[in-house]
Write a protein that holds these residues in place. Structure first.
Motif, PDB file in Angstrom:
ATOM      1  N   ASP A  71      45.467   5.034 -71.559  1.00 19.17           N
ATOM      2  CA  ASP A  71      45.388   5.982 -70.448  1.00 19.17           C
ATOM      3  C   ASP A  71      43.969   6.045 -69.883  1.00 19.17           C
ATOM      4  OD1 ASP A  71      48.152   7.054 -70.591  1.00 19.17           O
ATOM      5  OD2 ASP A  71      47.491   7.769 -72.553  1.00 19.17           O
ATOM      6  N   MET A  72      42.986   5.907 -70.754  1.00 17.46           N
ATOM      7  CA  MET A  72      41.594   5.937 -70.304  1.00 17.46           C
ATOM      8  C   MET A  72      41.248   4.699 -69.473  1.00 17.46           C
ATOM      9  SD  MET A  72      40.402   8.840 -71.309  1.00 17.46           S
ATOM     10  CE  MET A  72      42.069   9.466 -70.995  1.00 17.46           C
ATOM     11  N   MET A  73      41.890   3.568 -69.760  1.00 15.79           N
ATOM     12  CA  MET A  73      41.697   2.380 -68.917  1.00 15.79           C
ATOM     13  C   MET A  73      42.117   2.664 -67.485  1.00 15.79           C
ATOM     14  SD  MET A  73      42.860  -1.000 -71.001  1.00 15.79           S
ATOM     15  CE  MET A  73      42.167  -1.452 -72.584  1.00 15.79           C
TER      16      MET A  73
ATOM     17  N   VAL B  84      39.562   5.243 -65.883  1.00 15.69           N
ATOM     18  CA  VAL B  84      38.228   4.768 -65.511  1.00 15.69           C
ATOM     19  C   VAL B  84      38.296   3.802 -64.332  1.00 15.69           C
ATOM     20  CG1 VAL B  84      38.043   2.743 -67.058  1.00 15.69           C
ATOM     21  CG2 VAL B  84      36.008   4.061 -66.481  1.00 15.69           C
ATOM     22  N   GLN B  85      39.378   3.047 -64.212  1.00 16.40           N
ATOM     23  CA  GLN B  85      39.510   2.165 -63.058  1.00 16.40           C
ATOM     24  C   GLN B  85      39.624   3.002 -61.781  1.00 16.40           C
ATOM     25  OE1 GLN B  85      42.236  -1.053 -63.568  1.00 16.40           O
ATOM     26  NE2 GLN B  85      42.064  -1.762 -61.462  1.00 16.40           N
ATOM     27  N   GLU B  86      40.390   4.079 -61.842  1.00 19.63           N
ATOM     28  CA  GLU B  86      40.497   4.948 -60.672  1.00 19.63           C
ATOM     29  C   GLU B  86      39.158   5.607 -60.350  1.00 19.63           C
ATOM     30  OE1 GLU B  86      42.870   8.908 -59.006  1.00 19.63           O
ATOM     31  OE2 GLU B  86      43.310   8.148 -61.011  1.00 19.63           O
ATOM     32  N   LEU B  87      38.457   6.091 -61.382  1.00 24.58           N
ATOM     33  CA  LEU B  87      37.165   6.732 -61.164  1.00 24.58           C
ATOM     34  C   LEU B  87      36.188   5.811 -60.452  1.00 24.58           C
ATOM     35  CD1 LEU B  87      36.701   8.508 -64.616  1.00 24.58           C
ATOM     36  CD2 LEU B  87      36.772   9.669 -62.403  1.00 24.58           C
ATOM     37  N   ILE B  88      36.101   4.562 -60.925  1.00 25.30           N
ATOM     38  CA  ILE B  88      35.124   3.631 -60.358  1.00 25.30           C
ATOM     39  C   ILE B  88      35.534   3.188 -58.964  1.00 25.30           C
ATOM     40  CG2 ILE B  88      34.136   1.318 -60.640  1.00 25.30           C
ATOM     41  CD1 ILE B  88      34.123   1.857 -63.669  1.00 25.30           C
ATOM     42  N   CYS B  89      36.795   2.916 -58.756  1.00 24.78           N
ATOM     43  CA  CYS B  89      37.250   2.493 -57.428  1.00 24.78           C
ATOM     44  C   CYS B  89      37.051   3.605 -56.400  1.00 24.78           C
ATOM     45  CB  CYS B  89      38.707   2.058 -57.478  1.00 24.78           C
ATOM     46  SG  CYS B  89      38.969   0.468 -58.298  1.00 24.78           S
ATOM     47  N   GLU B  90      37.365   4.836 -56.773  1.00 21.60           N
ATOM     48  CA  GLU B  90      37.176   5.941 -55.838  1.00 21.60           C
ATOM     49  C   GLU B  90      35.694   6.169 -55.563  1.00 21.60           C
ATOM     50  OE1 GLU B  90      39.444   7.567 -54.009  1.00 21.60           O
ATOM     51  OE2 GLU B  90      40.775   6.029 -54.845  1.00 21.60           O
ATOM     52  N   ALA B  91      34.843   6.000 -56.574  1.00 26.99           N
ATOM     53  CA  ALA B  91      33.400   6.134 -56.357  1.00 26.99           C
ATOM     54  C   ALA B  91      32.892   5.064 -55.407  1.00 26.99           C
ATOM     55  CB  ALA B  91      32.657   6.070 -57.688  1.00 26.99           C
TER      56      ALA B  91
ATOM     57  N   TRP C 272      42.254  -5.601 -63.561  1.00 28.29           N
ATOM     58  CA  TRP C 272      41.020  -5.923 -64.269  1.00 28.29           C
ATOM     59  C   TRP C 272      41.375  -6.650 -65.559  1.00 28.29           C
ATOM     60  CZ3 TRP C 272      37.431  -0.987 -63.843  1.00 28.29           C
ATOM     61  CH2 TRP C 272      37.185  -0.741 -62.481  1.00 28.29           C
ATOM     62  N   ARG C 273      40.571  -7.644 -65.878  1.00 26.41           N
ATOM     63  CA  ARG C 273      40.813  -8.479 -67.054  1.00 26.41           C
ATOM     64  C   ARG C 273      40.747  -7.657 -68.340  1.00 26.41           C
ATOM     65  NH1 ARG C 273      36.422 -12.732 -69.352  1.00 26.41           N
ATOM     66  NH2 ARG C 273      37.712 -13.880 -70.862  1.00 26.41           N
ATOM     67  N   ARG C 274      41.594  -8.018 -69.318  1.00 26.86           N
ATOM     68  CA  ARG C 274      41.578  -7.402 -70.640  1.00 26.86           C
ATOM     69  C   ARG C 274      41.496  -8.499 -71.699  1.00 26.86           C
ATOM     70  NH1 ARG C 274      45.918  -2.338 -70.352  1.00 26.86           N
ATOM     71  NH2 ARG C 274      45.308  -1.604 -68.265  1.00 26.86           N
ATOM     72  N   ILE C 275      40.589  -8.335 -72.666  1.00 28.44           N
ATOM     73  CA  ILE C 275      40.409  -9.324 -73.721  1.00 28.44           C
ATOM     74  C   ILE C 275      39.904  -8.614 -74.959  1.00 28.44           C
ATOM     75  CG2 ILE C 275      38.043  -9.866 -72.974  1.00 28.44           C
ATOM     76  CD1 ILE C 275      38.561 -12.778 -73.791  1.00 28.44           C
TER      77      ILE C 275
ATOM     78  N   VAL D 298      39.984  -3.203 -86.987  1.00 33.17           N
ATOM     79  CA  VAL D 298      39.524  -2.912 -85.626  1.00 33.17           C
ATOM     80  C   VAL D 298      40.147  -1.601 -85.169  1.00 33.17           C
ATOM     81  CG1 VAL D 298      39.129  -5.334 -85.033  1.00 33.17           C
ATOM     82  CG2 VAL D 298      41.372  -4.296 -84.602  1.00 33.17           C
ATOM     83  N   VAL D 299      39.628  -1.072 -84.054  1.00 30.09           N
ATOM     84  CA  VAL D 299      40.061   0.242 -83.579  1.00 30.09           C
ATOM     85  C   VAL D 299      40.633   0.150 -82.169  1.00 30.09           C
ATOM     86  CG1 VAL D 299      38.452   1.572 -84.997  1.00 30.09           C
ATOM     87  CG2 VAL D 299      37.726   0.734 -82.745  1.00 30.09           C
ATOM     88  N   GLU D 300      41.326   1.215 -81.794  1.00 23.53           N
ATOM     89  CA  GLU D 300      41.850   1.336 -80.437  1.00 23.53           C
ATOM     90  C   GLU D 300      40.711   1.833 -79.537  1.00 23.53           C
ATOM     91  OE1 GLU D 300      45.434   3.657 -80.206  1.00 23.53           O
ATOM     92  OE2 GLU D 300      46.642   1.935 -80.825  1.00 23.53           O
ATOM     93  N   ARG D 301      39.995   0.892 -79.007  1.00 30.94           N
ATOM     94  CA  ARG D 301      38.796   1.183 -78.233  1.00 30.94           C
ATOM     95  C   ARG D 301      38.634   0.107 -77.163  1.00 30.94           C
ATOM     96  NH1 ARG D 301      32.622   0.588 -80.709  1.00 30.94           N
ATOM     97  NH2 ARG D 301      31.502   0.830 -78.726  1.00 30.94           N
ATOM     98  N   PHE D 302      38.017   0.478 -76.062  1.00 28.38           N
ATOM     99  CA  PHE D 302      37.578  -0.548 -75.119  1.00 28.38           C
ATOM    100  C   PHE D 302      36.171  -0.230 -74.641  1.00 28.38           C
ATOM    101  CE2 PHE D 302      39.498   2.443 -71.987  1.00 28.38           C
ATOM    102  CZ  PHE D 302      38.450   2.552 -71.077  1.00 28.38           C
ATOM    103  N   GLU D 303      35.472  -1.292 -74.299  1.00 29.33           N
ATOM    104  CA  GLU D 303      34.230  -1.196 -73.538  1.00 29.33           C
ATOM    105  C   GLU D 303      34.481  -1.901 -72.215  1.00 29.33           C
ATOM    106  OE1 GLU D 303      30.511  -1.476 -76.458  1.00 29.33           O
ATOM    107  OE2 GLU D 303      32.032  -2.985 -76.889  1.00 29.33           O
TER     108      GLU D 303
END
Length: 495
Positions: free
Chosen positions: A276-278, A281-288, A308-311, A393-398
């Motif tokens: 959900d945070m992915m 944050v995509q909406e936040l950056i695009c709107e900014a 946006w790419r995910r890896i 590993v954890v449920e995290r993204f950068e």
């Protein structure tokens, strides 16, 4: 500034005072905004202006002055908008002409008069009265070349703003972007809150803190490195969607993408996860980007439109170095594989730190287009939930963009027993020399024992976002007053 010019300006200041003129009056009187005035009257031709006999008053800084004998032209600037002033000797305007002659470039003045248009078509104000509001004792930076000394620009940002239109533009774009972040979160039902800057225990990130002291309580305090643990306390308390745009402080290196004082947006949403945070944050950056630039195309060829790419971190490092970090699952094995691949293995204190070092050196600089890198080592993420597929590993993204990290997000760990074990592991790392390891926070653990719903958390670097939006080469360009060494000391950049 030459002593001759300094002396001349001082002499004019003293002459004004001797004549009974206050060069720094307390009030400016009513004035029109220059931008609004131009918007209202720019379309009127000379005949229309002459027929209408429009009287106006404006205030601002004198930016240029040109003399043609009995006629003076000055350029006045107010809040970035400019208008031409004229003063003519004779025809009953001698007092205004004399006052205009006494003005220096850089002075701040109020001018009243009638709008007219010159033969060249320039909208102007024929000055009938001029009042000095503030005498400038220094000249402005040279007109054509602006302020070129980078260190001077950062130390004296007021001169940078006066001399370099780009500096002003960046400040305006930053404001629009930050306002957009707030609008987007407010529109999703998030509540803006404030948490302590002075904290009895730092936490929420891997960083060294600044330490200070409260005299009355005799208490050691830390400037916050993150507001995460306080925001999660609010989620525990029933505020399901919270955010803060906060100043954080980390006592570490300085570089083109690091500053010891920086602005971070952190938000937490109950009943959500890192996926959900992915989307958020995509909406936040695009709107900014839309708010600041009216475009999803950023400098440097960065495109925000489309998926946006995910890896995973494992996949990204394997592609860049040939090393599978989950097969080389201890420090010595990973260090050996790095050396076999001809890579600098460094002196990382742990397997996870070496993974992070290899990623920073060999993957991060190549991530120009927006990329979510997921599933970081658990040891690097003491506040994130383990992946149900692989507990290493954890449920995290950068989120990376333009070769730097912009955002970090978790499915937040809400099991108090596991959180305690993670903190204990961090304490052991700290004892073995990792000065960025997370300290034990017993108060937060007690809060967590009251129950925190499944929660998604996000941290977005505001300074880095603005740097990407404007295409700045250095973080200092987008911070109005960046931290600098003492004047005259040699500059030393950190990692």
């Amino acid at each position: 500034m030459s002593e001759r010019e300094r002396g001349a300006r001082r002499a004019r200041l003293e002459a004004l005072r001797a004549a009974g003129v206050n060069p720094y009056p307390a009030r400016a009187g009513e004035n029109a905004r220059v931008a609004a005035l131009r918007h209202q009257h720019d379309a009127k031709d000379a005949e229309q202006l002459q027929a209408a006999q429009i009287e106006v008053a404006v205030a601002g800084r004198i930016r240029a002055k040109r003399s043609f004998g009995k006629l003076l032209f000055l350029t006045l600037e107010e809040d970035g908008a400019r208008i031409q002033l004229s003063a003519r000797r004779g025809e009953g305007q001698d007092q205004a002409f004399a006052a205009a002659r006494q003005l220096d470039v850089g002075d701040i003045a109020r001018v009243r008069g009638q709008l007219w248009r010159t033969q060249k078509g320039e909208l102007s104000i024929a000055a009938a009265g001029i009042e000095l509001l503030a005498k400038s004792l220094h000249p402005l930076p040279e007109k054509w070349h602006g302020l070129q000394d980078v260190e001077l620009r950062h130390r004296r940002r007021y001169l940078d703003l006066l001399a370099n239109p780009r500096a002003r533009e960046i400040a305006l774009l930053r404001s629009r972007a930050v306002s957009s972040l707030r609008r987007t979160l407010d529109g999703r039902g998030f509540l803006e809150v404030e948490t302590p800057v002075l904290q009895p225990l730092y936490g929420g990130a891997a960083a060294r803190p600044f330490t200070t002291h409260h005299a009355l309580y005799g208490q050691q305090l830390f400037l916050r490195i993150s507001d995460e643990l306080y925001l999660k306390r609010l989620v525990i308390g029933g505020l399901d969607r919270v955010y803060e745009i906060a100043h954080n402080f980390r006592n570490e290196g300085i570089s083109n993408k690091h500053s010891p004082e920086f602005t971070m947006l952190e938000c937490y949403q109950a009943y959500a996860d890192y996926g959900d945070m992915m989307e958020l944050v995509q909406e936040l950056i695009c709107e900014a980007a839309r708010a600041a630039l009216a475009s999803l195309s950023l400098p440097g060829g960065i495109e925000l439109g489309g998926p946006w790419r995910r890896i995973t971190m494992q996949e990204a490092l394997r592609a860049a170095t040939g090393i599978d970090i989950l097969e080389a699952a201890d420090l010595e094995s990973l260090r050996a594989q790095a050396r076999e691949a001809g890579l600098e293995a460094g002196a990382a204190p742990s397997w996870a730190r070496l993974v992070d070092d290899l990623f920073s050196a060999h993957v991060e600089p190549e991530l120009v287009q927006p990329t979510f890198v997921t599933h970081q080592p658990t040891e690097l993420s003491p506040l994130a939930k383990r992946s149900p597929e692989d507990p290493r590993v954890v449920e995290r993204f950068e989120l990376f963009l333009g070769g730097m990290e912009l955002a970090n997000a978790f499915s937040e760990l809400n099991d108090p027993d596991e959180q305690r074990a993670r903190f204990e592991a961090q304490v052991q790392l700290q004892r073995h020399g990792d000065d960025e390891a997370h300290p034990m926070d017993l108060d937060f653990l007690e809060a967590l024992e009251h129950g925190m719903p499944p929660t998604g958390g996000l941290g977005l670097g505001v300074d880095r976002l603005v740097r990407a939006l404007v295409g700045a080469a250095n973080l200092r360009e987008v911070i109005l007053f960046p931290h600098l060494r003492a004047a005259g000391a040699a500059e030393e950049a950190g990692p």
